[in-house]
Design an enzyme around this catalytic site. Structure first.
Site, PDB file in Angstrom:
ATOM      1  N   LYS A 181       0.792  -1.075   0.046  1.00  0.00           N
ATOM      2  CA  LYS A 181       0.130  -0.080   0.029  1.00  0.00           C
ATOM      3  C   LYS A 181       0.852   1.344   0.179  1.00  0.00           C
ATOM      4  CE  LYS A 181      -3.887   2.081   2.487  1.00  0.00           C
ATOM      5  NZ  LYS A 181      -4.963   2.081   3.486  1.00  0.00           N
ATOM      6  N   SER A 197      -9.396   2.767   2.233  1.00  0.00           N
ATOM      7  CA  SER A 197      -8.227   3.450   1.294  1.00  0.00           C
ATOM      8  C   SER A 197      -7.516   2.228   0.785  1.00  0.00           C
ATOM      9  CB  SER A 197      -7.678   4.134   2.405  1.00  0.00           C
ATOM     10  OG  SER A 197      -7.163   3.668   3.541  1.00  0.00           O
ATOM     11  N   SER A 218     -10.692   0.740   6.315  1.00  0.00           N
ATOM     12  CA  SER A 218     -10.109   0.911   5.116  1.00  0.00           C
ATOM     13  C   SER A 218      -9.335  -0.613   4.611  1.00  0.00           C
ATOM     14  CB  SER A 218      -9.226   1.911   5.333  1.00  0.00           C
ATOM     15  OG  SER A 218      -9.295   3.066   5.273  1.00  0.00           O
TER      16      SER A 218
END
Length: 471
Positions: free
Chosen positions: A82, A157, A181
């Site tokens: 990420k 996210s 997220s």
């Protein structure tokens, strides 16, 4: 000889095939690089890819095996990190123009552990600016699209991570979760995502080890593969003095459990705490019925979380102001408006506000402790809506009820955040339009092993996660 490996094989099968020298790490990497080349231009899940650096790492992995060296539990598996997580020598932007050229010198702890376990970094996964919001878009790399419907959001996210997994670009992925997220993109993309308990996956470096609403955790296409990744991510470290002491290895093997022995609390809306789209509600109800038919004792009830919304919004604003307030002051025109508003909301908070937030968290934790003396798990929607149009920042309304901010539609996830309990999104069904919906399973604090067992049994009952996108 095991079954031939393809890009949707399990992470464990890929890992075992590399160890058995049935496929080389280089061959496995090329399989995934081809998949990325085919699908990423449409999905936009992976950013800052570096195939040549990945090829060099895969060659080294094969040489280690050839020399007979001991190798880690993720040896040879392609992995994308990420973009909020720092990889040494790799562009790590957090999706923000403020960090468009940021290249850290060292790995953060989660990345260090994954790479030490033998994973091959292929790139980063897309994220909204500083991981703010459950829809993945930013001014540097654009929007990530849902592999099941390219007009829809992949969530966020950790949307890039979930979309990459669902598309077969990588077998495992990491993420983080403050208000959902890890859970929300797993729900939107028909994969599995876990929000672990506080400090189960220690974060380093971290300016505040005691900050208690944001955690890091694993994403995978199955509960079994998620357990494998959690076993690498979790475990104590001297660098984080309050990290949980159980070694990560305890999560690698999932204990069998009989659904017929479980007491399940099911709630569509936590006692009227939020609106839920009718299709999502119908799927969650159907899963409650499936659990009941499998022998579980299912009761439609919910814990009292009346303080949870104020607690989350207060502590989130405080965290954002402490983390990004100075950056916003230095670069006022380089933050999306909704994020800037959240940061500024933290400026008005007083010591009394923060004290109230932590006092309420303690109340919620005690209430959940008592709740889980009566029930083994709580099940509810992960997201209040199915994947929404990708050209929207967030859903405008749910059942006609206007969603005024980019947080309003995420209550089903963020109200659970501040209980401190581990929670997992597991594929539950599809709407008539073919959009994925996940079931959120919550267990008592620090009970990740039990959560894995329940989620694994539920996954085997339904097998919804076996459905792949037709890219």
């Amino acid at each position: 000889m095991s079954e031939p490996i393809d890009h949707f094989s399990s992470a464990r099968a890929m890992r075992d095939a590399v160890r058995a020298k049935e496929v080389s790490a280089r061959e496995l990497l090329e399989l995934h690089l081809d998949r990325i080349e085919q699908t990423n231009p449409r999905v936009n899940a992976i950013v800052s890819a570096d195939p040549e650096r990945a090829r060099a790492a895969a060659a080294q992995a094969d040489e280690q095996l050839a020399r007979g060296e001991d190798v880690g539990p993720l040896h040879g598996l392609p992995f994308a990190v990420k973009d909020t997580h720092e990889v040494g020598g790799w562009l790590s932007t957090s999706g923000s123009p403020v960090r468009a050229d940021h290249v850290p010198e060292r790995d953060e702890l989660l990345v260090e552990r994954v790479r030490a376990a033998g994973a091959i970094t292929v790139g980063k996964t897309n994220t909204p600016e500083f991981a703010s919001g459950s829809h993945t878009f930013n001014p540097l790399f654009g929007t990530t699209y849902n592999p099941y419907d390219l007009s829809r959001s992949a969530g966020g996210s950790s949307g890039g991570s979930a979309a990459a997994l669902a598309s077969g670009m990588v077998p495992l992925a990491d993420g983080s979760d403050m208000g959902g997220s890890l859970r929300n993109p797993a729900s939107f993309c028909n994969v599995v995502g876990m929000r672990p308990s506080f400090q189960r996956v220690p974060q380093w470096p971290n300016p505040n080890h005691w900050e208690a609403i944001s955690v890091q955790g694993p994403l995978a296409r199955s509960v079994d593969d998620l357990a494998l990744l959690l076993s690498v991510m979790a475990g104590p470290t001297e660098r984080v003095p309050i990290s949980q002491q159980a070694p990560g290895e305890v999560f690698d093997v999932i204990d069998p459990i009989d659904l017929g022995d479980l007491r399940i609390a099911m709630s569509i809306d936590l006692g009227g705490a939020f609106e839920v789209d009718a299709d999502v509600a119908a799927i969650v109800r159907a899963q409650g019925e499936a659990l009941e038919q499998a022998g579980a004792r299912v009761a439609e009830t919910a814990p009292d979380l009346r303080e949870a919304e104020d607690t989350f919004r207060t502590l989130r604003a405080w965290h954002f102001q402490a983390s990004y307030g100075q950056l916003l002051a230095e670069h006022p025109g380089k933050f999306k408006e909704s994020l800037a508003d959240n940061i500024r909301a933290g400026e008005a908070l007083t010591g009394a506000d923060i004290a109230r937030g932590y006092r309420q968290r303690s109340t919620l934790a005690e209430r959940m402790r008592l709740f889980f003396q009566e029930y083994d798990a709580l099940v509810l929607p992960v997201s209040q809506v199915p994947p929404f149009p990708a050209d929207q920042e967030y859903p405008a309304d749910i059942n006609g009820q206007v969603q005024e901010t980019y947080l309003d539609w995420m209550r089903s996830a963020f109200l659970i955040t501040v209980t401190g309990c581990p929670a997992m999104s597991v594929p539950a069904g599809f709407t008539a339009q073919g959009w994925p919906v996940g079931l959120q399973i919550v267990t008592s604090a620090n009970s990740e092993r039990r959560l894995l067992s329940i989620a694994h049994a539920y996954e085997r009952l339904t097998n919804v996660g076996a459905r792949r996108p037709t890219l």
